[in-house]
Design an enzyme around this catalytic site. Structure first.
Site, PDB file in Angstrom:
ATOM      1  NE  ARG A   1     -68.708  16.227  59.780  1.00  0.00           N
ATOM      2  CZ  ARG A   1     -69.368  15.785  58.703  1.00  0.00           C
ATOM      3  NH1 ARG A   1     -69.271  14.523  58.355  1.00  0.00           N
ATOM      4  NH2 ARG A   1     -70.113  16.587  58.002  1.00  0.00           N
TER       5      ARG A   1
ATOM      6  CG  ASP B   1     -62.817   8.593  60.810  1.00  0.00           C
ATOM      7  OD1 ASP B   1     -62.331   9.673  61.224  1.00  0.00           O
ATOM      8  OD2 ASP B   1     -64.021   8.470  60.502  1.00  0.00           O
ATOM      9  CG  HIS B   2     -61.241   9.868  56.774  1.00  0.00           C
ATOM     10  ND1 HIS B   2     -61.883   8.653  56.783  1.00  0.00           N
ATOM     11  CD2 HIS B   2     -62.210  10.810  56.648  1.00  0.00           C
ATOM     12  CE1 HIS B   2     -63.190   8.847  56.641  1.00  0.00           C
ATOM     13  NE2 HIS B   2     -63.412  10.150  56.567  1.00  0.00           N
TER      14      HIS B   2
ATOM     15  N   GLY C   1     -69.973   6.107  65.468  1.00  0.00           N
ATOM     16  CA  GLY C   1     -69.591   4.861  64.788  1.00  0.00           C
ATOM     17  C   GLY C   1     -68.501   4.128  65.553  1.00  0.00           C
TER      18      GLY C   1
ATOM     19  NE  ARG D   1     -76.281   4.998  92.726  1.00  0.00           N
ATOM     20  CZ  ARG D   1     -75.417   6.003  92.957  1.00  0.00           C
ATOM     21  NH1 ARG D   1     -74.472   5.875  93.866  1.00  0.00           N
ATOM     22  NH2 ARG D   1     -75.499   7.128  92.259  1.00  0.00           N
TER      23      ARG D   1
ATOM     24  CB  CYS E   1     -64.996   8.733  63.853  1.00  0.00           C
ATOM     25  SG  CYS E   1     -66.542   8.464  64.736  1.00  0.00           S
ATOM     26  N   GLY E   2     -65.914  11.333  63.055  1.00  0.00           N
ATOM     27  CA  GLY E   2     -66.678  12.555  62.836  1.00  0.00           C
ATOM     28  C   GLY E   2     -67.566  12.886  64.025  1.00  0.00           C
ATOM     29  CB  THR E   3     -70.632  11.622  65.185  1.00  0.00           C
ATOM     30  OG1 THR E   3     -70.549  10.220  64.850  1.00  0.00           O
ATOM     31  CG2 THR E   3     -71.159  12.397  63.979  1.00  0.00           C
ATOM     32  N   GLY E   4     -68.007  10.333  66.740  1.00  0.00           N
ATOM     33  CA  GLY E   4     -67.719   9.412  67.852  1.00  0.00           C
ATOM     34  C   GLY E   4     -68.680   8.242  67.907  1.00  0.00           C
TER      35      GLY E   4
ATOM     36  CG  HIS F   1     -72.628   7.063  87.654  1.00  0.00           C
ATOM     37  ND1 HIS F   1     -73.886   7.599  87.714  1.00  0.00           N
ATOM     38  CD2 HIS F   1     -71.960   7.566  88.737  1.00  0.00           C
ATOM     39  CE1 HIS F   1     -74.000   8.384  88.788  1.00  0.00           C
ATOM     40  NE2 HIS F   1     -72.823   8.388  89.406  1.00  0.00           N
ATOM     41  CG  ASN F   2     -71.612   4.739  82.273  1.00  0.00           C
ATOM     42  OD1 ASN F   2     -71.550   5.857  81.774  1.00  0.00           O
ATOM     43  ND2 ASN F   2     -72.743   4.246  82.752  1.00  0.00           N
TER      44      ASN F   2
HETATM   45  C1  RB5 Z   1     -66.918   9.145  58.195  1.00  0.00           C
HETATM   46  O1  RB5 Z   1     -67.385   9.810  57.109  1.00  0.00           O
HETATM   47  C2  RB5 Z   1     -67.897   9.236  59.342  1.00  0.00           C
HETATM   48  O2  RB5 Z   1     -68.976   8.425  59.087  1.00  0.00           O
HETATM   49  C3  RB5 Z   1     -67.214   8.857  60.615  1.00  0.00           C
HETATM   50  O3  RB5 Z   1     -66.169   9.740  60.864  1.00  0.00           O
HETATM   51  C4  RB5 Z   1     -68.047   8.853  61.882  1.00  0.00           C
HETATM   52  O4  RB5 Z   1     -68.682  10.086  62.065  1.00  0.00           O
HETATM   53  C5  RB5 Z   1     -68.967   7.743  62.054  1.00  0.00           C
HETATM   54  O5  RB5 Z   1     -69.663   7.609  63.065  1.00  0.00           O
END
Ligand code: RB5
Length: 149
Positions: free
Chosen positions: A110, A9-10, A71, A133, A66-69, A99-100
């Site tokens: 972030r 994303d951005h 979403g 397995r 993304c910010g956290t991965g 494993h996965n």
């Molecule tokens: C965008 O603001 C944020 O929600 C996205 O980057 C991500 O962290 C979502 O999981």
């Protein structure tokens, strides 16, 4: 396994360019699925693009940032055949391949440094699935996906 689809994303557009340069220098072929500017956008759009490339076999693996991965992983995992994993360290990146058999790696700009992100990508791309397995367990996930349970 040379073709990789990548999307962000951005929050990680500039980092995506650096990753593309880095992986191309190692011989991978990158498919840049956007975003292409840092204007605010919606991560599910890019998760879908990358996941579809992997699902169709147009890319062997996908990388989403993304910010956290989180979403990105939630969205990508809605696409049949996608095993998307959020990783925050190299052990997770290694284990989710062994494993996965994850085919999409989701990272958070972030929560992880750029250096750690590159290390996780290297580990994830270079680690093979162990099968054994784990195949039986992944079949159970496929059963859930196919609504047999
Ligand atoms: C965008 O603001 C944020 O929600 C996205 O980057 C991500 O962290 C979502 O999981």
């Amino acid at each position: 396994m040379k073709k990789i689809a990548i999307g962000t994303d951005h929050s990680a557009v500039e980092l995506k360019s650096q990753i593309i340069d880095y992986l191309e220098s190692k011989g991978y072929i990158l498919s840049d699925e956007g975003a292409y500017t840092d204007d605010s956008c919606d991560y599910p759009d890019y998760a879908l693009k990358v996941a579809k490339k992997v699902q169709k076999g147009d890319a062997a693996r996908g990388i989403l940032i993304c910010g956290t991965g989180i979403g990105m992983a939630i969205a990508a995992n809605k696409v049949k055949g996608i095993l998307a994993a959020v990783c925050t360290n190299t052990l997770m990146a290694e284990m989710t391949r062994k494993h996965n058999n994850s085919n999409v790696l989701c990272l958070g700009v972030r929560v992880s440094s750029h250096r750690d992100i590159l290390e996780m990508i290297d580990t994830w791309l270079e680690t093979e699935y162990e099968e054994g397995r784990h195949r039986y367990r992944l079949n159970k996930i496929s059963d859930i996906e196919n609504s047999k349970l």
